[in-house]
Design an enzyme around this catalytic site. Structure first.
Site, PDB file in Angstrom:
ATOM      1  N   ASN A   1      -1.351  -9.500   4.408  1.00 14.12           N
ATOM      2  CA  ASN A   1      -1.080  -8.123   4.693  1.00 14.12           C
ATOM      3  C   ASN A   1      -0.804  -7.358   3.435  1.00 14.12           C
ATOM      4  O   ASN A   1      -0.715  -7.869   2.368  1.00 14.12           O
ATOM      5  CB  ASN A   1       0.000  -7.852   5.723  1.00 14.12           C
ATOM      6  CG  ASN A   1       0.032  -6.395   6.490  1.00 14.12           C
ATOM      7  OD1 ASN A   1      -1.053  -5.633   6.320  1.00 14.12           O
ATOM      8  ND2 ASN A   1       0.537  -6.504   7.507  1.00 14.12           N
TER       9      ASN A   1
ATOM     10  N   HIS B   1      -6.698  -1.575  11.063  1.00 14.77           N
ATOM     11  CA  HIS B   1      -5.957  -1.937   9.902  1.00 14.77           C
ATOM     12  C   HIS B   1      -7.035  -3.063   9.200  1.00 14.77           C
ATOM     13  O   HIS B   1      -7.404  -3.918   9.932  1.00 14.77           O
ATOM     14  CB  HIS B   1      -4.940  -2.571  10.428  1.00 14.77           C
ATOM     15  CG  HIS B   1      -3.783  -2.774   9.182  1.00 14.77           C
ATOM     16  ND1 HIS B   1      -3.642  -2.007   8.201  1.00 14.77           N
ATOM     17  CD2 HIS B   1      -3.071  -3.935   8.968  1.00 14.77           C
ATOM     18  CE1 HIS B   1      -2.912  -2.901   7.511  1.00 14.77           C
ATOM     19  NE2 HIS B   1      -2.259  -3.709   7.816  1.00 14.77           N
TER      20      HIS B   1
ATOM     21  N   CYS C   1      -5.244   0.486   3.353  1.00 14.60           N
ATOM     22  CA  CYS C   1      -5.453  -0.965   3.909  1.00 14.60           C
ATOM     23  C   CYS C   1      -6.903  -1.541   3.482  1.00 14.60           C
ATOM     24  O   CYS C   1      -6.985  -2.487   2.982  1.00 14.60           O
ATOM     25  CB  CYS C   1      -4.941  -1.142   5.281  1.00 14.60           C
ATOM     26  SG  CYS C   1      -6.167  -0.259   6.323  1.00 14.60           S
TER      27      CYS C   1
ATOM     28  N   GLN D   1       0.856  -1.249  -0.112  1.00 14.05           N
ATOM     29  CA  GLN D   1       0.089   0.095   0.064  1.00 14.05           C
ATOM     30  C   GLN D   1       0.715   1.155   0.024  1.00 14.05           C
ATOM     31  O   GLN D   1       0.352   2.275  -0.309  1.00 14.05           O
ATOM     32  CB  GLN D   1      -0.989  -0.015   1.187  1.00 14.05           C
ATOM     33  CG  GLN D   1      -0.106   0.210   2.449  1.00 14.05           C
ATOM     34  CD  GLN D   1      -1.162  -0.189   3.941  1.00 14.05           C
ATOM     35  OE1 GLN D   1      -1.542  -1.328   4.115  1.00 14.05           O
ATOM     36  NE2 GLN D   1      -1.609   0.858   4.326  1.00 14.05           N
TER      37      GLN D   1
END
Ligand SMILES: *[C@@H]1O[C@H](CO)[C@@H](O)[C@H](O)[C@H]1NC(C)=O
Ligand SMILES: *[C@@H]1O[C@H](CO)[C@@H](O)[C@H](O)[C@H]1NC(C)=O
Ligand SMILES: *[C@@H]1O[C@H](CO)[C@@H](O)[C@H](O)[C@H]1NC(C)=O
Ligand SMILES: *[C@H]1O[C@@H](CO)[C@H](O)[C@@H](O)[C@@H]1NC(C)=O
Length: 347
Positions: A311, A290, A155, A149
């Site tokens: 992630n 997140h 996110c 990102q």
């Protein structure tokens, strides 16, 4: 006689010089332990800068970043040295930043104030029984490579788009990398705020209203808010029918969902910046900040249950960009709140 005397005198001088020399060496070693540590750390910082292509604007900035790097490295090393741990910390591309700085731009999960509790929806997997002992959607062609990102609080877009990539691959048999930039730049009508944060159901709502989403190839990510490109926005390559919430605060329900498709989940990520490997079971709160993607679950050979999470901090972070986190902790919320606000698109 005089000759011998001279010899003894020379010998004595020689000894004095040797003794003084040795003691000086010993003394300087003692004095310089800290300094040589520092020099070593300066070298490590330089190497780290080369490895991650980091350039600072001036010496002042470099010195400031060096001190943060040093503090973080010392913490990471003392944590890893401290005996039996189920996970390890490590140096990565984030090591020259303070956790306050990282919080500010990495954690872009923001549920709007109004309607702050997730809506209750139908849960299509409620009656799926039994579920497998372990699942890993990466092995079933439903997960695209790990993305990054960058310096943008997006996110939430990566989490949502990852979930759409998953259901699209499962229903069509084609794994296509889809466009986070479209969601960041175009979903701007009040719900989500691009690099300043957003939430996954907002992104699903946008994708549904738009009639779908285009590909990463058509509309590549560049980590800025940008201006919506309507040409790309309307070049849809994947559609969704809608989205649902996983019933909150129940990891068994979350397992049922993850057994069927990758699921967008929100967590508190403040303890994860230096995570490197293993099953994270550290201290963690429930202030969701997140958005990530749950792509599976399993159990280690030692009997520890875990979630597998994708992630969006690049492949240098964690286990090739993924992390594992302890599953099935008491209160139902899940570690770091993983079961509090989980959602998925339907197709
Ligand atoms: C990034 O993409 C957006 C949206 O297409 C565009 O408006 C912006 O100019 C791009 N920025 C850079 C730095 O390429
Ligand atoms: C969690 O969900 C399961 C059904 O999947 C149910 O049997 C169980 O009672 C739920 N637990 C709690 C604490 O609500
Ligand atoms: C399992 O336990 C052994 C012995 O305590 C340890 O060496 C090993 O790292 C553990 N493995 C995992 C996957 O946690
Ligand atoms: C989107 O806009 C069209 C029309 O202005 C351009 O031709 C495309 O190049 C542009 N696409 C991207 C990804 O910037």
């Amino acid at each position: 006689m005089a000759f011998t005397g001279q010899k003894q005198y020379n010998l004595a001088i020689f000894f004095v010089i040797v003794v003084v020399g040795i003691s000086q060496v010993v003394l300087s070693r003692k004095l310089n332990d800290d300094e040589s540590n520092n020099l070593d750390m300066v070298g490590r910082h330089e190497q780290w800068m080369v490895k991650y292509g980091r350039v600072y604007k001036d010496d002042e900035e470099k010195q400031k970043r060096f001190l943060i790097f040093k503090k973080n490295v010392e913490y990471i090393e003392s944590f890893n040295a401290g005996g039996d741990k189920s996970y390890k910390l490590g140096i990565n591309h984030l090591t020259d930043k303070t956790s306050e700085e990282l919080k500010a731009y990495l954690n872009g999960f923001k549920r709007p104030q109004r309607g702050s509790t997730p809506p209750t929806t139908t849960f299509k997997y409620a009656n799926v029984d039994p579920i497998p002992e372990s699942v890993d959607w990466r092995n079933k062609g439903a997960v695209t490579p790990v993305k990054d990102q960058g310096d943008c609080g997006s996110c939430w877009a990566f989490s949502a788009v990852g979930a759409v990539e998953g259901i699209h691959a499962i229903t069509t048999g084609h794994l296509v990398s889809l466009s986070e930039q479209q969601v960041v730049s175009c979903d701007t009508h009040g719900r989500d705020m691009g690099c300043s944060g957003g939430f996954m159901e907002g992104a699903f709502q946008y994708i549904w209203e738009n009639g779908g989403i285009t590909s990463e190839a058509n509309y590549p990510y560049n980590a800025t808010d940008g201006v919506c490109n309507v040409t790309e926005e309307t070049s849809v390559v994947a559609e969704i029918r809608g989205y649902e919430m996983v019933p909150a605060n129940n990891e068994t329900q979350l397992m049922k969902a993850v057994a069927n498709q990758p699921i967008a989940v929100a967590i508190e990520a403040d303890s994860l910046f230096s995570y490197e490997s293993g099953v994270f079971d550290g201290k963690c709160g429930y202030q969701l900040d997140h958005g990530v993607l749950a792509v599976g679950y399993g159990t280690t050979e030692n009997g520890t249950d875990y979630w597998i999470i994708k992630n969006s901090w690049g492949t240098n972070w964690g286990e090739g960009g993924y992390f594992r986190m302890k599953r099935g902790i008491g209160a139902g919320l899940g570690l770091c709140g993983i079961a509090m606000d989980a959602s998925y698109p339907t197709a």
